[in-house]
Enzyme design. Structure first.
Site, PDB file in Angstrom:
ATOM      1  N   GLU A   1      -0.382 -35.393  30.018  1.00 29.13           N
ATOM      2  CA  GLU A   1      -1.301 -34.348  29.548  1.00 29.13           C
ATOM      3  C   GLU A   1      -2.669 -34.918  29.200  1.00 29.13           C
ATOM      4  OE1 GLU A   1       0.593 -32.026  26.448  1.00 29.13           O
ATOM      5  OE2 GLU A   1       2.074 -31.189  27.841  1.00 29.13           O
TER       6      GLU A   1
ATOM      7  N   GLU B   1      13.087   4.947  17.224  1.00 24.94           N
ATOM      8  CA  GLU B   1      13.068   4.424  15.856  1.00 24.94           C
ATOM      9  C   GLU B   1      14.435   4.670  15.195  1.00 24.94           C
ATOM     10  OE1 GLU B   1      10.563   6.705  13.307  1.00 24.94           O
ATOM     11  OE2 GLU B   1      10.454   5.161  11.747  1.00 24.94           O
ATOM     12  N   HIS B   2      14.897   5.938  15.215  1.00 20.31           N
ATOM     13  CA  HIS B   2      16.195   6.315  14.638  1.00 20.31           C
ATOM     14  C   HIS B   2      17.099   6.834  15.748  1.00 20.31           C
ATOM     15  CE1 HIS B   2      13.227   7.259  11.331  1.00 20.31           C
ATOM     16  NE2 HIS B   2      14.038   6.438  10.695  1.00 20.31           N
TER      17      HIS B   2
ATOM     18  N   TYR C   1       0.837  -1.188   0.000  1.00 20.89           N
ATOM     19  CA  TYR C   1       0.000   0.000   0.000  1.00 20.89           C
ATOM     20  C   TYR C   1       0.881   1.250   0.000  1.00 20.89           C
ATOM     21  CZ  TYR C   1      -3.709   3.252   0.796  1.00 20.89           C
ATOM     22  OH  TYR C   1      -4.587   4.286   0.620  1.00 20.89           O
TER      23      TYR C   1
ATOM     24  N   HIS D   1      -2.177 -39.147  21.184  1.00 21.50           N
ATOM     25  CA  HIS D   1      -0.790 -38.705  20.980  1.00 21.50           C
ATOM     26  C   HIS D   1       0.171 -39.831  21.344  1.00 21.50           C
ATOM     27  CE1 HIS D   1      -2.515 -34.703  20.695  1.00 21.50           C
ATOM     28  NE2 HIS D   1      -1.322 -34.152  20.525  1.00 21.50           N
TER      29      HIS D   1
ATOM     30  N   GLN E   1      13.293  14.937  11.133  1.00 25.54           N
ATOM     31  CA  GLN E   1      12.158  14.135  11.571  1.00 25.54           C
ATOM     32  C   GLN E   1      10.950  15.017  11.853  1.00 25.54           C
ATOM     33  OE1 GLN E   1      12.044  10.710  11.519  1.00 25.54           O
ATOM     34  NE2 GLN E   1      13.968  11.223  10.497  1.00 25.54           N
TER      35      GLN E   1
ATOM     36  N   ASN F   1      -3.174   5.993   6.248  1.00 29.47           N
ATOM     37  CA  ASN F   1      -3.879   6.807   7.247  1.00 29.47           C
ATOM     38  C   ASN F   1      -4.665   5.909   8.217  1.00 29.47           C
ATOM     39  OD1 ASN F   1      -6.169   5.949   5.897  1.00 29.47           O
ATOM     40  ND2 ASN F   1      -6.501   7.880   4.825  1.00 29.47           N
TER      41      ASN F   1
ATOM     42  N   HIS G   1       8.379  15.766   9.169  1.00 26.45           N
ATOM     43  CA  HIS G   1       7.494  14.713   8.650  1.00 26.45           C
ATOM     44  C   HIS G   1       6.049  14.973   9.032  1.00 26.45           C
ATOM     45  CE1 HIS G   1       9.495  11.463   6.588  1.00 26.45           C
ATOM     46  NE2 HIS G   1      10.509  11.496   7.432  1.00 26.45           N
TER      47      HIS G   1
ATOM     48  N   GLN H   1     -10.831   0.273   1.186  1.00 25.32           N
ATOM     49  CA  GLN H   1     -11.298  -0.563   0.071  1.00 25.32           C
ATOM     50  C   GLN H   1     -10.131  -1.238  -0.656  1.00 25.32           C
ATOM     51  OE1 GLN H   1     -11.826   2.662   0.556  1.00 25.32           O
ATOM     52  NE2 GLN H   1     -11.551   3.905  -1.290  1.00 25.32           N
TER      53      GLN H   1
ATOM     54  N   SER I   1       7.012   9.366  13.205  1.00 20.54           N
ATOM     55  CA  SER I   1       8.454   9.157  13.170  1.00 20.54           C
ATOM     56  C   SER I   1       9.167   9.772  14.376  1.00 20.54           C
ATOM     57  CB  SER I   1       8.999   9.776  11.886  1.00 20.54           C
ATOM     58  OG  SER I   1      10.277   9.300  11.612  1.00 20.54           O
TER      59      SER I   1
ATOM     60  N   ASP J   1      17.053   7.086   5.015  1.00 24.60           N
ATOM     61  CA  ASP J   1      15.689   7.150   4.484  1.00 24.60           C
ATOM     62  C   ASP J   1      15.653   6.801   3.002  1.00 24.60           C
ATOM     63  OD1 ASP J   1      14.447   7.877   6.823  1.00 24.60           O
ATOM     64  OD2 ASP J   1      14.679  10.033   6.467  1.00 24.60           O
TER      65      ASP J   1
END
Lengths: 435, 435
Positions: free
Chosen positions: B415, B327-328, B130, B420, B259, B214, B262, B191, B237, B361
């Site tokens: 068990e 993250e970074h 996506y 088994h 950052q 989103n 963003h 969708q 980020s 990046d």
């Protein structure tokens, strides 16, 4: 009586699609109840956990008795028979040996521009293992969850196991001891998951929670995901056996029933290129069902979700197996390696007629926590990787930045991210000013 | 103005805890809307996708125009400048080289009992990527998602990218072409996720869906999880820069703002053992914010979530970095390797002052899809592993079953899983009858 299908039937596709899409589990929607439990544990900590344990498990605890003491675990271990202890010890050794080989390697190299690149693996700091109470309180699950965590290098490994009315399976405590679990809390349900995710005064929070559980536990794991990591949400167990003519129907029958006896929602499927073997195996299942202790469970599973599919040849079997993407796949054929090479999707493959799936549930070494409900198409069983995480490493030299930096600036500009470009440009300007 | 903290302050713990727990994203609850969209796409397929695309993207499609044609992609590629094309090509090459090294190895060995054990890796058959529309339609994201899938060996790689009012970023199509995407659909939102998960007459279903989006896309990914695999749900980020005294405040300022620009919810944090550098960097940020195109976004991020933390020494910096689990992580210090060795939790580490995060990046090679919101404590960035799955392999011989089988029987009995145990016993009985 299981569904009998043949690829030679005109309506095979429709009936096979129906088999594939059968909804085997109708998990109740407990999200709201679970959300309230999690919020209460976050707000009131130990008091909430103790109250909920009293209500759901009929067990009265205090902060001091939330965890088993070493003495209590010693006493439980002392009650385990020698045979059981030795079996657990052999399992621990073999599962540890197998998982130790999964440890991935760090890497760091210098590329042609002089840039250093690589990655390193580190363990999750603290993990929490959930073990269900009651009938499904399996010591083997303790080993299969705890050992990969220990092998990965997890520093603190806690466990929650509810003990309704105070009853506990000593083998579960012994498995925890042998697998190196640090603390065992006698709590369960969504409150145990919440306590491990958020912590209380008595219970330290963990970073990753694994292990099976009922609908409340599964919903709680989904809700705390993000705050902590979780493993997969396992569905009912499945086995697919592919057998050629040269098989003992009784072995096949007992292998099929070894999944069916887990759960009424379990699914056992046989594919064979020998219609006579199909018939004989169905008869052997019926005979076996007459004598099994868990005949009601196994019988319901076989009746509602079991299937026997006859095919023209083993190539056709392989194609159908990929569409089923079974959790457990037994290849009871003359050349199991050749057949395995034709199949892409399966959680675990058991090669040859001398490899019953149950050997993998306990002792072979590979993990028995495996992807169900066709998720072997995109996911794997539990492993040391579930308790490790990768950090990527990048080290630019002035020269390497000078070579590849302009391309980064160009792409940053095309994405409208000015400061991204400037962070490269400010360095290149200094470099060029020096020259 | 960012928050200024010092570990020397008496209230540091409380203020740092507040910083850590600040809720940076308030995702709207769109679960119901998304559930309806997914149900509609499952019921009505192409017709639903086309109708929703008309409503949300103001774009009228037919089943024949859902996907871009090769000619349309050719035309888009022709409109890309040479510099941009060359930058993308360099990125493709470097990202491919890096990810090729991640391919894990199969293993198979024979243990001391004669049992064969191991595992093998296979690729997910089909993956769907996506790519958001509008401002966040980044060609770099296409590369970072598509290349690991291609390297892993995914056979079919599809992509969905909404084109509101028919507008498309030609660089996104060029990146898709260069990265080996098979089909690009001009659809988006929940969708698109539903169509990739369940398929329609025109759109083939995939097994794994990755890529940012989103709130609707994120909710749809959560809802289709299980039917297909998904990657992580990424949050805003983050960058953490640890700098010693020997740094240019302007470089640090631009790295922090790379950052912040963003997203207003992004977070930029500086830790330094030099209070003077802290001051000078904050001044440099203010000066830079005066001139950036995205000053409103970057300024809001810096004001609401930015922080500068002065520490006594770099050991203290390391301990705080582990609690942030960024993250970074940029290590702008004299000996970045030594400091990196003291830090456990980070998505990606950038070693030394000549390594701006932005190089990662776009062009360095490692993946830029990384764990946010402290999830680097338990998870990793995107890699070829996300498009592979492991199948465990077990092959018993009669002899090896005879050695380890009794332990499995013992544990199965404990068990209460009779079948088994019988699946092992029936084979051992045959073996012993032969002797």
């Amino acid at each position: 009586m299981a569904t009998l299908l043949s690829t030679a039937q005109g309506d095979f596709e429709a009936r096979f699609a129906e088999l594939l899409s059968a909804k085997r589990e109708d998990a109740p929607d407990v999200n709201e109840t679970v959300a309230k439990i999690i919020a209460d544990v976050r707000n009131r900590g130990d008091a909430s956990v103790i109250e909920l344990t009293s209500r759901f498990d009929r067990l009265d605890l205090t902060p001091d008795t939330l965890a088993f003491t070493e003495d209590e675990i010693d006493a439980a271990c002392a009650s385990v028979s020698d045979a059981e202890r030795e079996a657990l010890e052999l399992a621990v050794q073999r599962i540890t040996d197998y998982h130790a080989r999964q440890m991935p390697e760090d890497a760091f190299w210098t590329d042609e521009t002089g840039a250093g690149l690589g990655w390193r693996w580190t363990a999750v700091s603290a993990a929490g293992l959930y073990v269900p109470g009651g009938l499904a309180s399996y010591p083997s699950s303790v080993l299969m969850n705890a050992i990969p965590a220990r092998v990965a290098g997890v520093k603190r490994l806690d466990m929650c196991a509810p003990t309704p009315h105070g009853k506990v399976n000593p083998l579960v405590l012994m498995a925890a001891r042998l697998a190196g679990v640090d603390t065992v809390y006698r709590i369960g349900g969504a409150q145990a998951i919440a306590a491990m995710a958020y912590g209380t005064d008595t219970i330290n929070p963990v970073d990753k929670i694994t292990g099976p559980g009922n609908a409340f536990v599964a919903a709680a794991k989904r809700q705390v995901f993000g705050k902590v990591g979780i493993d997969m949400i396992a569905g009912p167990s499945e086995i697919l056996v592919i057998a050629d003519a040269d098989n003992d129907p009784e072995w096949l029958a007992v292998d099929l029933m070894s999944q069916a006896e887990h759960d009424e929602s379990a699914q056992s499927i046989l594919i064979t290129d020998d219609p006579a073997l199909a018939d004989r195996t169905m008869q052997a299942v019926d005979a076996l069902l007459g004598q099994l202790d868990r005949k009601d469970i196994a019988g319901a599973s076989w009746r509602d979700f079991g299937a026997v599919i006859t095919v023209r040849d083993l190539d056709e079997a392989a194609r159908i197996a990929d569409r089923i993407a079974a959790e457990h796949l037994e290849l009871c054929v003359a050349d199991p390696d050749a057949l395995a090479a034709k199949i892409t999707h399966a959680g675990a493959i058991f090669l040859g007629s001398w490899t019953p799936e149950a050997i993998g549930d306990y002792i072979a070494g590979p993990n028995h926590v495996l992807p169900t409900a066709r998720s072997a198409r995109f996911s794997s069983g539990l492993s040391v990787m579930d308790f490790l995480k990768r950090t990527t490493l990048t080290r630019m030299t002035p020269e390497s930045l000078n070579i590849i930096g302009p391309a980064a600036e160009c792409l940053a500009a095309s994405e409208g991210l000015e400061a991204h470009g400037l962070s490269v440009r400010s360095r290149l300007d200094r470099l060029n000013a020096r020259k």
